[in-house]
Scaffold this motif. Structure first.
Motif, mmCIF file in Angstrom:
data_model
loop_
_atom_site.group_PDB
_atom_site.id
_atom_site.type_symbol
_atom_site.label_atom_id
_atom_site.label_comp_id
_atom_site.label_asym_id
_atom_site.label_seq_id
_atom_site.Cartn_x
_atom_site.Cartn_y
_atom_site.Cartn_z
ATOM 1 N N CYS A 96 19.259 -6.792 14.053
ATOM 2 C CA CYS A 96 18.989 -7.384 12.742
ATOM 3 C C CYS A 96 18.676 -8.869 12.888
ATOM 4 O O CYS A 96 18.593 -9.395 13.993
ATOM 5 C CB CYS A 96 20.195 -7.195 11.828
ATOM 6 N N TRP A 239 19.227 -0.640 9.571
ATOM 7 C CA TRP A 239 19.862 -1.127 8.343
ATOM 8 C C TRP A 239 18.950 -0.795 7.175
ATOM 9 O O TRP A 239 17.732 -0.950 7.263
ATOM 10 C CB TRP A 239 20.108 -2.636 8.421
ATOM 11 N N GLN A 242 16.210 -3.138 5.851
ATOM 12 C CA GLN A 242 14.982 -3.297 6.622
ATOM 13 C C GLN A 242 13.825 -2.488 6.046
ATOM 14 O O GLN A 242 12.668 -2.785 6.305
ATOM 15 C CB GLN A 242 15.245 -2.927 8.084
#
Length: 403
Positions: A96, A239, A242
């Motif tokens: 991330c 995630w 995203q």
């Protein structure tokens, strides 16, 4: 029910606080995507411990890591530097745009930490008295006093726990005018889930998310994303945020992070991380050796086995299969929604009887908001299991009365 089940049910009633609406099953063991009751009856698991055992149950590779680390170091507290924590942090942050992480023990604690971080950053770094957190209707953020107050639902979760903490405002889902109107001089952050799981498996519309991000930028607010249920490949990206091309200031994780061991995390930008300093936040157990080692292995497996991509493919299969039977039962299935393998089937009537009949067919799923069958199976579940679920649901819908 077997005599074994009756005995364990009676035993529990004498020992445990009455806080759970138990399913009428006692599970004795589990493997992969299968659960087994006391009489060794086999169930297909579309719940995975409520999106926790995303890699399936009782994996030998995770058990090996657990055992090896337990023989070296289990717990020493966070007064010491610990290499397993750092190895996990490196892997987690590589997935991330966050710069720092704090490890906790659960999703509620992670969300509590996110709230504390947002407030402390505003006061200690920004030097402004902003403390209020705005959340969305039907959201679910946990069961501590702060996180249940942040939760946008009424009912038993809040009943009897007043006075609840100040500093939280809930606005209607999808209503930008209400959200703009709620922003004031004391607002610190907006807190959202990319898919509301407990709230009925409701993905946030893309344009709505963009407007929320713009609103935060315009008003100097922090954006907190609760990824306790949606993170770690569940929705088809590592995630869920995203999917939307956004970078939260703070986001949280738990559930699947250590595949059944209690672990949570608060991830944040380097800038927002300045809000914490020694003594401002802590935990005794968070990020211990065993859970960190297992979580590191979990991330390795998720990436190596490309489970995000698998979740997209299986979610698409589920969508197509549900649409096939929706056409047969247009008066009983409203539709389906979700992202990846966080999947909801909306019935046109109360789904309790359908859920009970699925259970009788030895299929485990969850009913939320009264009409939504929620599916959060292991990411390793097989295509044939999805087809079996849909075929059994088709049969049940042909039998039940929707009136």
């Amino acid at each position: 029910m077997s005599n074994k089940f009756d005995a364990i049910k009676e035993r529990e009633s004498n020992l445990l606080c009455n806080t759970y609406g138990r399913y009428p099953i006692a599970i004795s063991k589990a493997k992969g995507s299968r659960l087994y009751d006391l009489d060794n009856n086999e169930y297909i698991d579309f719940l995975s411990g409520i999106a926790v055992c995303s890699l399936g149950h009782s994996r030998d590779d995770l058990a090996d890591v657990m055992s090896e680390q337990a023989r070296k170091l289990v717990h020493i507290s966070n007064l010491f530097y610990q290499e397993p924590q750092l190895e996990l942090a490196e892997k987690l942050l590589s997935t991330c745009a966050a710069g720092k992480v704090f490890f906790s023990n659960s999703g509620a604690e992670a969300n509590e930490g996110a709230i504390k971080l947002a407030r402390r950053y505003m006061r200690k770094v920004r030097k402004t008295d902003r403390y209020e957190i705005i959340t969305l209707e039907k959201s679910f953020h946990g069961r501590t006093l702060s996180t249940l107050t942040a939760t946008g639902q009424e009912g038993p979760i809040k009943d009897g726990f007043s006075p609840l903490p100040d500093g939280f405002v809930t606005v209607p889902f999808g209503n930008m005018n209400a959200l703009r109107g709620a922003v004031g001089q004391n607002t610190a952050a907006i807190m959202i889930e990319m898919v509301q799981g407990e709230g009925g498996v409701r993905p946030l519309p893309t344009e709505y998310v963009r407007d929320i991000v713009d609103l935060c930028k315009e008003n100097g607010l922090l954006l907190i994303v609760d990824e306790v249920q949606t993170g770690l490949c569940r929705t088809g990206r590592f995630w869920a945020h995203q999917h939307y091309g956004i970078q939260p200031d703070i986001f949280t994780s738990a559930k699947a992070l250590a595949n059944g061991l209690p672990m949570g995390a608060v991830l944040c930008s380097d800038e927002v991380a300045k809000g914490f300093e020694p003594g401002s936040h802590a935990t005794t157990f968070g990020g211990g050796g065993v859970v960190s080692a297992v979580a590191s292995k979990v991330i390795d497996i998720m990436l190596e086995e490309r489970l995000a991509e698998r979740a997209i493919a299986l979610g698409q299969l589920a969508t197509e299969e549900i649409e096939r039977i929706r056409i047969k039962h247009p008066d009983k299935i409203v539709g389906s929604r979700g992202l990846g393998l966080l999947f909801g089937i909306e019935l046109a009537f109360n789904g309790t009887e359908v859920w009970k009949r699925l259970l009788a067919k030895r299929i485990i799923c969850n009913l939320t908001q009264g009409t939504i069958l929620r599916l959060v199976p292991p990411l390793t579940i097989e295509e044939d299991d999805i087809r079996t679920f849909v075929n059994e649901l088709d049969s049940i819908l042909g039998e039940v009365d929707a009136s």
